[in-house]
Motif scaffolding. Structure first.
Motif, PDB file in Angstrom:
ATOM      1  N   ASP A 255       0.816  -1.217   0.000  1.00 46.84           N
ATOM      2  CA  ASP A 255       0.000   0.000   0.000  1.00 46.84           C
ATOM      3  C   ASP A 255       0.847   1.264   0.000  1.00 46.84           C
ATOM      4  OD1 ASP A 255      -2.346  -1.543   0.163  1.00 46.84           O
ATOM      5  OD2 ASP A 255      -2.154  -1.680   2.338  1.00 46.84           O
ATOM      6  N   GLY A 256       2.166   1.116   0.067  1.00 44.41           N
ATOM      7  CA  GLY A 256       3.054   2.259   0.077  1.00 44.41           C
ATOM      8  C   GLY A 256       3.463   2.667   1.480  1.00 44.41           C
ATOM      9  N   TYR A 257       4.474   3.524   1.543  1.00 45.34           N
ATOM     10  CA  TYR A 257       4.983   4.013   2.821  1.00 45.34           C
ATOM     11  C   TYR A 257       5.473   5.439   2.650  1.00 45.34           C
ATOM     12  CZ  TYR A 257       9.395   2.616   0.612  1.00 45.34           C
ATOM     13  OH  TYR A 257      10.446   2.455  -0.265  1.00 45.34           O
ATOM     14  N   LYS A 258       5.672   6.101   3.794  1.00 50.17           N
ATOM     15  CA  LYS A 258       6.156   7.480   3.786  1.00 50.17           C
ATOM     16  C   LYS A 258       7.346   7.602   4.731  1.00 50.17           C
ATOM     17  CE  LYS A 258       1.913  10.001   2.593  1.00 50.17           C
ATOM     18  NZ  LYS A 258       1.020   8.857   2.347  1.00 50.17           N
ATOM     19  N   VAL A 259       8.283   8.481   4.368  1.00 47.23           N
ATOM     20  CA  VAL A 259       9.471   8.766   5.169  1.00 47.23           C
ATOM     21  C   VAL A 259       9.513  10.272   5.428  1.00 47.23           C
ATOM     22  CG1 VAL A 259      11.995   8.678   5.284  1.00 47.23           C
ATOM     23  CG2 VAL A 259      10.738   6.813   4.186  1.00 47.23           C
ATOM     24  N   LEU A 260       9.712  10.639   6.700  1.00 40.39           N
ATOM     25  CA  LEU A 260       9.771  12.049   7.092  1.00 40.39           C
ATOM     26  C   LEU A 260      11.125  12.347   7.726  1.00 40.39           C
ATOM     27  CD1 LEU A 260       8.473  14.873   7.961  1.00 40.39           C
ATOM     28  CD2 LEU A 260       7.838  13.691  10.078  1.00 40.39           C
ATOM     29  N   LEU A 274       4.756   5.594  -3.304  1.00 37.29           N
ATOM     30  CA  LEU A 274       3.906   5.313  -4.464  1.00 37.29           C
ATOM     31  C   LEU A 274       4.211   6.276  -5.610  1.00 37.29           C
ATOM     32  CD1 LEU A 274       0.467   4.579  -2.730  1.00 37.29           C
ATOM     33  CD2 LEU A 274       2.195   2.948  -3.536  1.00 37.29           C
ATOM     34  N   ARG A 275       4.523   7.512  -5.285  1.00 38.06           N
ATOM     35  CA  ARG A 275       4.854   8.506  -6.315  1.00 38.06           C
ATOM     36  C   ARG A 275       6.356   8.621  -6.524  1.00 38.06           C
ATOM     37  NH1 ARG A 275       1.841  13.763  -4.313  1.00 38.06           N
ATOM     38  NH2 ARG A 275       2.839  14.563  -6.216  1.00 38.06           N
ATOM     39  N   ASN A 276       7.138   8.080  -5.593  1.00 39.00           N
ATOM     40  CA  ASN A 276       8.606   8.117  -5.662  1.00 39.00           C
ATOM     41  C   ASN A 276       9.135   9.546  -5.741  1.00 39.00           C
ATOM     42  OD1 ASN A 276      11.160   6.898  -5.639  1.00 39.00           O
ATOM     43  ND2 ASN A 276      11.290   6.921  -7.874  1.00 39.00           N
ATOM     44  N   VAL A 277       8.562  10.429  -4.932  1.00 39.52           N
ATOM     45  CA  VAL A 277       9.006  11.826  -4.905  1.00 39.52           C
ATOM     46  C   VAL A 277       8.937  12.321  -3.469  1.00 39.52           C
ATOM     47  CG1 VAL A 277       8.292  12.378  -7.270  1.00 39.52           C
ATOM     48  CG2 VAL A 277       6.662  12.650  -5.386  1.00 39.52           C
ATOM     49  N   TRP A 278       9.713  13.399  -3.203  1.00 40.65           N
ATOM     50  CA  TRP A 278       9.624  14.115  -1.934  1.00 40.65           C
ATOM     51  C   TRP A 278       8.535  15.171  -2.057  1.00 40.65           C
ATOM     52  CZ3 TRP A 278      12.143  12.596   2.353  1.00 40.65           C
ATOM     53  CH2 TRP A 278      13.259  11.772   2.204  1.00 40.65           C
ATOM     54  N   THR A 279       7.588  15.135  -1.131  1.00 41.39           N
ATOM     55  CA  THR A 279       6.469  16.077  -1.171  1.00 41.39           C
ATOM     56  C   THR A 279       6.355  16.788   0.179  1.00 41.39           C
ATOM     57  OG1 THR A 279       4.891  14.404  -0.423  1.00 41.39           O
ATOM     58  CG2 THR A 279       5.236  14.608  -2.807  1.00 41.39           C
ATOM     59  N   LYS A 280       5.411  17.727   0.264  1.00 44.53           N
ATOM     60  CA  LYS A 280       5.081  18.430   1.505  1.00 44.53           C
ATOM     61  C   LYS A 280       6.314  19.041   2.161  1.00 44.53           C
ATOM     62  CE  LYS A 280       1.041  15.617   2.681  1.00 44.53           C
ATOM     63  NZ  LYS A 280       0.414  14.767   3.732  1.00 44.53           N
TER      64      LYS A 280
END
Length: 460
Positions: A255-260, A274-280
């Motif tokens: 389902d994907g994951y996030k790194v902060l 999922l998008r393979n980009v740095w966002t926010k």
């Protein structure tokens, strides 16, 4: 022994019947004692074989026998006698061979075993056994990588976490501690860079997030399967120290994951797999005091989609919701006489583990955050016998990871180097065996680490 005696009695009864049907034997000399047992003598003149058996009934001691063996022919009762005299060890060997023959799997029967049931059973194997299973054949190895098997693993409750650590002696290779077997394992992640130091920073769903010592490049990998991904370059460089947190979007890495990451100046960025980009990317809102003095010895704690960070000034907790993108700050004073301390999580509870030093006494204590009063309440402490070993020593504590209510602590001084685990559910303290070089005796000194859930299906 009782079975052998019963068989002997049966044989003797058959011998007596044979003797009664044969010609009367010559008289035997009188017995010297009426209480001495009688014997049946079996004699073969041709083969010079002779054996004596005691009579266990009340028959006269004068009974003996003549030649009972026909030439070239072995009577049935002697065969039974040989069976009775067979040793217990021989019987066990025969029994083992018989059981082994009976245990042979019928290929026609087992090839119809339902595939879904097979995967369900397979997903419940211990992790080390599961990887031995993969080496059997290509079909079984491919089975573990299938989506259906991954779903079975996701539906199971989480296992005891493992701890990925690096040592001062070899910072480019990991040492993994398995608390369930109390063994150290030495996986190799070939894709990690070899010419720079890479530190484990956070984990989620069986994946470990790494950051090079220059704070430039991020990597995500599964230490068990060697699944690897190098994250794209960040949109702007931060040269100060950063803290890193990681969460899943759902129940598994599919389902994907996030790194902060968060810097001292308030800058932060979130990576979406999922998008393979740095966002926010941005800065912490102005309602939170800047610069943010983070406790870099305390690793972030993930509860659902929220990450919690330890603050040193002002004392308290900083949180970030990965879904809503909202920051919050909680001013919570630390317990008195507290030196080294770290956040920990157990289900929905926030815990605090730290060293309490007063005069020359030092001990490790555990607190739980009371949600109503936002105060720390002591709930446990290390056994007094262990605390006495720290008396008069300048002990430093470092957290090497916490997940699933299990915490790995490093307690060091000039005179000692000890690793200890604490289970927040059972309130059990356990000493960890020293980490040594593979096939060697040299003990390694753990530098840092992080906890992760071992998963054979997590993909970077």
């Amino acid at each position: 022994m009782e079975e052998e005696l019963a068989m002997l009695r049966q044989l003797i009864g058959q011998l007596q019947e044979l003797l009664q049907n044969s010609s009367p034997p010559p008289p035997s000399p009188p017995s010297s004692s009426s209480s001495s047992p009688s014997f049946v003598v079996l004699h073969n003149p041709q083969h010079q074989n002779r054996c004596c058996l005691p009579l266990f009934d009340d028959t006269s001691s004068d009974v003996s026998c003549d030649t009972l063996m026909a030439a070239g022919k072995r009577p049935r009762y002697l065969k039974m006698l040989d069976t009775a005299k067979r040793s217990r060890k021989q019987k066990n060997q025969v029994k083992s061979r018989t059981e082994a023959d009976d245990g042979i799997m019928d290929q026609e029967l087992w090839q119809e075993f339902p595939q879904d049931l097979f995967e369900s059973v397979l997903s419940r194997l211990p992790i080390p056994t599961l990887f031995q299973f993969r080496a059997v054949c290509r079909k079984w190895n491919a089975l573990i990588d299938s989506d259906s098997f991954s779903k079975y693993c996701t539906d199971l409750p989480q296992t005891i976490p493992w701890f990925y650590t690096i040592t001062h002696e070899n910072v480019n290779s990991g040492q993994v501690y398995d608390p369930s077997s109390k063994k150290w394992r030495h996986p190799v992640i070939p894709a990690l860079p070899k010419k720079t130091i890479v530190l484990p920073m956070a984990s989620a769903g069986g994946l470990v997030c790494f950051l090079d010592i220059g704070h430039r490049n991020f990597y995500v990998s599964n230490p068990l399967t060697k699944s690897f991904r190098e994250l794209p370059a960040r949109s702007f460089k931060v040269w100060s120290r950063v803290v890193v947190g990681m969460t899943l979007n759902g129940n598994s890495t599919s389902d994907g994951y996030k790194v902060l990451w968060v810097g001292c100046e308030g800058a932060y960025e979130v990576y979406d797999s999922l998008r393979n980009v740095w966002t926010k990317r941005g800065t912490i809102p102005s309602n939170i005091k800047l610069p943010v003095l983070l406790n870099f010895k305390s690793q972030p704690v993930a509860i659902n989609s929220t990450l919690y960070f330890m603050l040193t000034d002002p004392e308290g907790i900083l949180s970030y919701d990965m879904v809503s993108g909202r920051w919050k700050q909680y001013i919570i004073p630390c317990p008195p006489h507290l030196s080294d301390h770290t956040l920990a999580g157990c289900g929905e509870r926030l815990m605090l583990v730290g060293l309490v030093s007063k005069n020359a006494a030092t001990c490790v204590c555990v607190w739980e955050l009371q949600k109503m009063t936002l105060l720390w309440k002591e709930v446990d402490r290390m056994p007094n016998v262990w605390c006495l070993e720290f008396y008069g020593k300048h002990v430093r504590m470092n957290c090497l990871g916490n997940k699933g209510c299990l915490i790995l602590l490093s307690l060091r001084s000039r005179q000692m180097n000890r690793l200890i685990t604490y289970n927040a559910v059972t309130r059990e303290w356990a000493k960890v065996p020293g980490c040594t070089v593979p096939r060697g005796r040299k003990r390694l000194w753990i530098a840092c680490g992080t906890a992760f859930q071992p998963s054979p299906t997590a993909r970077a």
